[in-house]
Design an enzyme around this catalytic site. Structure first.
Site, PDB file in Angstrom:
ATOM      1  N   LYS A 157      37.202   9.174  18.596  1.00 19.46           N
ATOM      2  CA  LYS A 157      38.181  10.248  18.843  1.00 19.46           C
ATOM      3  C   LYS A 157      39.535   9.893  18.211  1.00 19.46           C
ATOM      4  O   LYS A 157      40.522  10.595  18.413  1.00 19.46           O
ATOM      5  CB  LYS A 157      38.385  10.453  20.349  1.00 19.46           C
ATOM      6  N   LYS A 192      41.471   7.598  19.157  1.00 19.06           N
ATOM      7  CA  LYS A 192      42.389   7.302  20.263  1.00 19.06           C
ATOM      8  C   LYS A 192      42.276   5.819  20.585  1.00 19.06           C
ATOM      9  O   LYS A 192      41.179   5.275  20.617  1.00 19.06           O
ATOM     10  CB  LYS A 192      41.976   8.102  21.513  1.00 19.06           C
TER      11      LYS A 192
HETATM   12  N1  C2G Z   1      45.201  17.051  30.938  1.00 21.09           N
HETATM   13  C1  C2G Z   1      45.939  18.043  31.599  1.00 21.09           C
HETATM   14  N2  C2G Z   1      47.296  18.000  31.564  1.00 21.09           N
HETATM   15  C2  C2G Z   1      47.940  17.006  30.911  1.00 21.09           C
HETATM   16  C3  C2G Z   1      47.209  15.991  30.261  1.00 21.09           C
HETATM   17  C4  C2G Z   1      45.820  16.036  30.286  1.00 21.09           C
HETATM   18  O1  C2G Z   1      45.355  18.967  32.211  1.00 21.09           O
HETATM   19  N3  C2G Z   1      49.301  17.005  30.907  1.00 21.09           N
HETATM   20  C5  C2G Z   1      43.740  17.129  30.988  1.00 21.09           C
HETATM   21  C6  C2G Z   1      43.115  17.317  29.608  1.00 21.09           C
HETATM   22  O2  C2G Z   1      43.135  18.699  29.240  1.00 21.09           O
HETATM   23  C7  C2G Z   1      41.690  16.798  29.853  1.00 21.09           C
HETATM   24  C8  C2G Z   1      41.903  15.694  30.906  1.00 21.09           C
HETATM   25  O3  C2G Z   1      43.210  15.915  31.480  1.00 21.09           O
HETATM   26  O4  C2G Z   1      40.879  17.835  30.434  1.00 21.09           O
HETATM   27  C9  C2G Z   1      41.854  14.300  30.311  1.00 21.09           C
HETATM   28  O5  C2G Z   1      42.804  14.233  29.262  1.00 21.09           O
HETATM   29  P1  C2G Z   1      42.567  13.116  28.124  1.00 21.09           P
HETATM   30  O6  C2G Z   1      42.335  11.804  28.757  1.00 21.09           O
HETATM   31  O7  C2G Z   1      43.639  13.289  27.082  1.00 21.09           O
HETATM   32  O8  C2G Z   1      41.157  13.604  27.531  1.00 21.09           O
HETATM   33  P2  C2G Z   1      40.762  13.890  26.009  1.00 21.09           P
HETATM   34  O9  C2G Z   1      41.193  12.765  25.143  1.00 21.09           O
HETATM   35  O10 C2G Z   1      41.219  15.274  25.707  1.00 21.09           O
HETATM   36  O11 C2G Z   1      39.160  13.772  26.055  1.00 21.09           O
HETATM   37  O12 C2G Z   1      34.735  15.213  25.364  1.00 21.09           O
HETATM   38  C10 C2G Z   1      36.019  15.561  25.797  1.00 21.09           C
HETATM   39  C11 C2G Z   1      37.005  14.463  25.531  1.00 21.09           C
HETATM   40  O13 C2G Z   1      36.561  13.224  26.049  1.00 21.09           O
HETATM   41  C12 C2G Z   1      38.338  14.856  26.168  1.00 21.09           C
END
Ligand code: C2G
Length: 131
Positions: free
Chosen positions: A44, A46
């Protein structure tokens, strides 16, 4: 029992994550979180501060989370939904529409992201403070 699943990295856990997990849990009875492995985070593009094991340990301590499983590829979601008898898939709406293919397997809900907080924001602001 209505089973819910969501996916993410959940690094440097913050109140935006908690707000998502709380709302996801409130849409059902049992919440599974598929947390990205360190290898999948590399895919990803990340780099998490906390290791998979530590991010898993932290998530398992949250009252809204009933089970934590690994996410190690983009293609496991249909299998997970079937394998865990999932009724509802939930993600933040930065993913709006991206997982609609799951609608043939379960309900799909995208929840509004929490404004004003993100792991990236935390890292960037810490950089400023320390420079
Ligand atoms: N999130 C949120 N508000 C934020 C930050 C994050 O609602 N201010 C939500 C994201 O939309 C996601 C969840 O928290 O649903 C986890 O965020 P991340 O750890 O950034 O996940 P991500 O890297 O988007 O991974 O297969 C899907 C991926 O693994 C998603």
């Amino acid at each position: 029992m209505k089973k819910v699943i969501t996916y993410g990295t959940f690094d440097l856990l913050h109140w935006g994550h908690i707000n998502l997990l709380k709302r996801a849990k409130n849409l059902g009875d049992y919440l599974i979180v598929a947390i990205s492995t360190d290898e999948f985070n590399a895919i990803k593009d990340k780099k998490a501060y906390h290791s998979y094991e530590h991010r898993k340990f932290i998530l398992e301590a949250i009252q809204y989370v009933d089970e934590v499983i690994p996410e190690d590829n983009w293609d496991q979601k249909v299998h997970d939904v079937k394998n865990h008898n999932i009724d509802l898939f939930v993600m933040g709406d930065d993913w709006e529409g991206k997982f609609d293919f799951l609608k043939k397997e379960c309900e799909v809900v995208y929840l509004p992201r929490t404004e004003g907080i993100s792991t990236t924001k935390i890292k960037e602001e810490l950089m400023l403070v320390n420079n």
